[in-house]
Design a protein around this motif. Structure first.
Motif, mmCIF file in Angstrom:
data_model
loop_
_atom_site.group_PDB
_atom_site.id
_atom_site.type_symbol
_atom_site.label_atom_id
_atom_site.label_comp_id
_atom_site.label_asym_id
_atom_site.label_seq_id
_atom_site.Cartn_x
_atom_site.Cartn_y
_atom_site.Cartn_z
ATOM 1 N N THR A 1 68.911 11.506 4.189
ATOM 2 C CA THR A 1 69.223 10.131 3.790
ATOM 3 C C THR A 1 69.909 10.100 2.426
ATOM 4 O O THR A 1 70.735 9.229 2.158
ATOM 5 C CB THR A 1 67.960 9.257 3.760
ATOM 6 N N TRP A 2 69.579 11.048 1.556
ATOM 7 C CA TRP A 2 70.301 11.138 0.288
ATOM 8 C C TRP A 2 71.772 11.454 0.543
ATOM 9 O O TRP A 2 72.669 10.856 -0.066
ATOM 10 C CB TRP A 2 69.685 12.197 -0.625
ATOM 11 N N ARG A 3 72.034 12.380 1.454
ATOM 12 C CA ARG A 3 73.427 12.727 1.763
ATOM 13 C C ARG A 3 74.163 11.558 2.407
ATOM 14 O O ARG A 3 75.365 11.374 2.201
ATOM 15 C CB ARG A 3 73.455 13.963 2.659
ATOM 16 N N THR A 4 73.441 10.751 3.192
ATOM 17 C CA THR A 4 74.043 9.549 3.759
ATOM 18 C C THR A 4 74.460 8.598 2.646
ATOM 19 O O THR A 4 75.555 8.021 2.666
ATOM 20 C CB THR A 4 73.058 8.841 4.706
ATOM 21 N N PHE A 5 73.582 8.430 1.655
ATOM 22 C CA PHE A 5 73.896 7.574 0.515
ATOM 23 C C PHE A 5 75.103 8.107 -0.259
ATOM 24 O O PHE A 5 76.007 7.343 -0.622
ATOM 25 C CB PHE A 5 72.683 7.484 -0.414
ATOM 26 N N VAL A 6 75.134 9.420 -0.498
ATOM 27 C CA VAL A 6 76.231 10.013 -1.262
ATOM 28 C C VAL A 6 77.563 9.819 -0.538
ATOM 29 O O VAL A 6 78.592 9.540 -1.170
ATOM 30 C CB VAL A 6 75.963 11.516 -1.506
ATOM 31 N N ALA A 7 77.546 9.935 0.777
ATOM 32 C CA ALA A 7 78.789 9.853 1.552
ATOM 33 C C ALA A 7 79.253 8.415 1.768
ATOM 34 O O ALA A 7 80.436 8.180 2.051
ATOM 35 C CB ALA A 7 78.605 10.532 2.909
ATOM 36 N N TYR A 8 78.351 7.449 1.631
ATOM 37 C CA TYR A 8 78.684 6.063 1.969
ATOM 38 C C TYR A 8 79.643 5.452 0.959
ATOM 39 O O TYR A 8 79.461 5.577 -0.251
ATOM 40 C CB TYR A 8 77.411 5.208 2.037
ATOM 41 N N ARG A 9 80.663 4.787 1.454
ATOM 42 C CA ARG A 9 81.573 4.022 0.618
ATOM 43 C C ARG A 9 81.788 2.660 1.277
ATOM 44 O O ARG A 9 82.176 2.578 2.434
ATOM 45 C CB ARG A 9 82.924 4.738 0.456
ATOM 46 N N TYR B 1 73.371 6.209 -8.659
ATOM 47 C CA TYR B 1 74.812 6.369 -8.828
ATOM 48 C C TYR B 1 75.117 7.618 -9.648
ATOM 49 O O TYR B 1 76.038 8.382 -9.338
ATOM 50 C CB TYR B 1 75.400 5.137 -9.509
ATOM 51 N N LEU B 2 74.324 7.824 -10.717
ATOM 52 C CA LEU B 2 74.501 9.019 -11.543
ATOM 53 C C LEU B 2 74.285 10.274 -10.709
ATOM 54 O O LEU B 2 75.046 11.251 -10.812
ATOM 55 C CB LEU B 2 73.514 8.990 -12.713
ATOM 56 N N GLY B 3 73.247 10.255 -9.851
ATOM 57 C CA GLY B 3 72.993 11.399 -8.972
ATOM 58 C C GLY B 3 74.130 11.640 -8.002
ATOM 59 O O GLY B 3 74.526 12.789 -7.769
ATOM 60 N N ARG B 4 74.674 10.561 -7.453
ATOM 61 C CA ARG B 4 75.801 10.714 -6.524
ATOM 62 C C ARG B 4 77.025 11.287 -7.237
ATOM 63 O O ARG B 4 77.715 12.170 -6.699
ATOM 64 C CB ARG B 4 76.156 9.362 -5.894
ATOM 65 N N THR B 5 77.296 10.807 -8.443
ATOM 66 C CA THR B 5 78.419 11.323 -9.218
ATOM 67 C C THR B 5 78.241 12.801 -9.514
ATOM 68 O O THR B 5 79.187 13.601 -9.404
ATOM 69 C CB THR B 5 78.559 10.534 -10.540
ATOM 70 N N HIS B 6 77.010 13.181 -9.892
ATOM 71 C CA HIS B 6 76.719 14.590 -10.196
ATOM 72 C C HIS B 6 76.895 15.447 -8.944
ATOM 73 O O HIS B 6 77.478 16.538 -9.007
ATOM 74 C CB HIS B 6 75.290 14.714 -10.720
#
Length: 350
Positions: free
Chosen positions: A14-22, A105-110
């Protein structure tokens, strides 16, 4: 078709889903183009706009920009061989100030940066970021079990805390994790024995994982985590970011608040709304939201949805006034009004 997304990641998938979502912003149609749609197409168009309004878009607010800068500094401090405790970052504040949103958001950017840096964009064996939410009143084993569960590791009831920790540490090293985000840190009650042991376990855990830890929670300086028995050990290695409601008491503060409003306006899927149209209402918007970004977001989301339903393609004071603010904004406004009323009495008594 609407995509349902878990916005509070509780697993790597689910974290990867969040990272990929735009979020995809629908192109606003002119009033003439909108009115020429068939009823079914008009409904689909409006549904797409409402879905976009509800997406958890992260805006480059002054608070977020400061968090990103401090994160780069702390991450830089943790590079290279470390033979003492690594530095950590903490984000604190009351509810609805956007702490978790900014941290995610910071985690996704990292994660995006690390994957691109190492050319491992699609590598499922690579997990630069781990996001975990601390359970309420957690024990040391419960905290480690939450980490293990998020990683999808097999859980054995008879495993000791140290055994679970060893398994989690080994897995994070294998996954190449360089940032760990622990949300809801205020749930660690270190004045109770179980909570103290949990904080001690977390301290030991953070020293073994070659990653920057980001702690997120409500009023952390007053919490057990940084103010309790374990607090002294964490304070010297933690950089604190305090999120507070926005102020308009000075020209600089008012400019920051106006920037936040303009950032929201930029995302409105309304054909006739121009960015800057709400600048004259900045003081009024501050009064009804208490300067709380979460309350401002909720108010503007409600107003956009009402505008779409009513066929209005812009927002102004007349459109915003009938929208009820959330309860937290009501409380903030009441506190501000009470403080203003009490000030003359205090000055008179002095």
């Amino acid at each position: 078709m609407t995509t349902q997304t878990a916005w509070t990641p509780d697993s790597l998938s689910t974290w990867r889903t969040f990272v990929a979502y735009r979020a995809e912003r629908p192109d606003p149609l002119s009033v003439k183009e909108r009115d020429s749609l068939t009823p079914l197409l008009r409904e689909r168009y409006d549904d797409a706009r409402i879905e976009f309004v509800n997406t958890p878009i992260v805006l480059p607010t002054p608070d977020l920009e400061r968090l990103i800068r401090e994160s780069k500094i702390v991450t830089g401090l943790n590079r290279g061989a470390q033979f003492t405790a690594r530095q950590a970052l903490a984000v604190s504040g009351s509810q609805t100030l956007g702490k978790s949103t900014a941290a995610m958001y910071l985690g996704r950017t990292h994660e995006d940066h690390e994957r691109a840096k190492h050319s491992r964009e699609d590598d499922q064996a690579f997990a630069p970021v781990l996001y975990v939410s601390a359970p309420p009143q957690t024990s040391p084993k419960g905290l480690m079990m939450r980490f293990a569960s998020t990683l999808g590791l097999p859980l054995r009831a008879r495993s000791t805390t140290d055994q679970v920790m060893d398994q989690v540490v080994d897995t994070l090293r294998e996954l190449g994790t360089t940032m760990v985000i622990l949300d809801e840190v205020q749930h660690l009650k270190t004045r109770a024995q179980a909570g103290m042991e949990a904080a001690s376990a977390l301290k030991s855990f953070s020293e073994r994982v070659p990653a920057t830890f980001l702690y997120v929670g409500v009023d952390l300086p007053q919490s057990d985590f940084l103010g309790g028995a374990m607090g002294a050990q964490m304070q010297g290695r933690t950089t604190m970011i305090q999120m507070q409601p926005y102020s308009i008491g000075s020209a600089a503060h008012r400019k920051e608040w106006e920037k936040v409003i303009a950032l929201f306006e930029r995302e409105f899927p309304l054909a006739e709304h121009e960015v800057g149209a709400l600048m004259d209402e900045a003081a009024w918007l501050h009064a009804v939201t208490g300067g709380v970004i979460g309350s401002l977001r909720t108010l503007l989301r409600k107003a956009q949805i009402a505008a779409i339903i009513d066929g209005r393609e812009h927002l102004d004071r007349a459109a915003l006034e009938p929208i009820l603010p959330d309860y937290r904004a009501d409380l903030a406004r009441e506190r501000k009004e009470r403080a203003k009323a009490e000030r003359p009495r205090k000055e008179a008594s002095a």
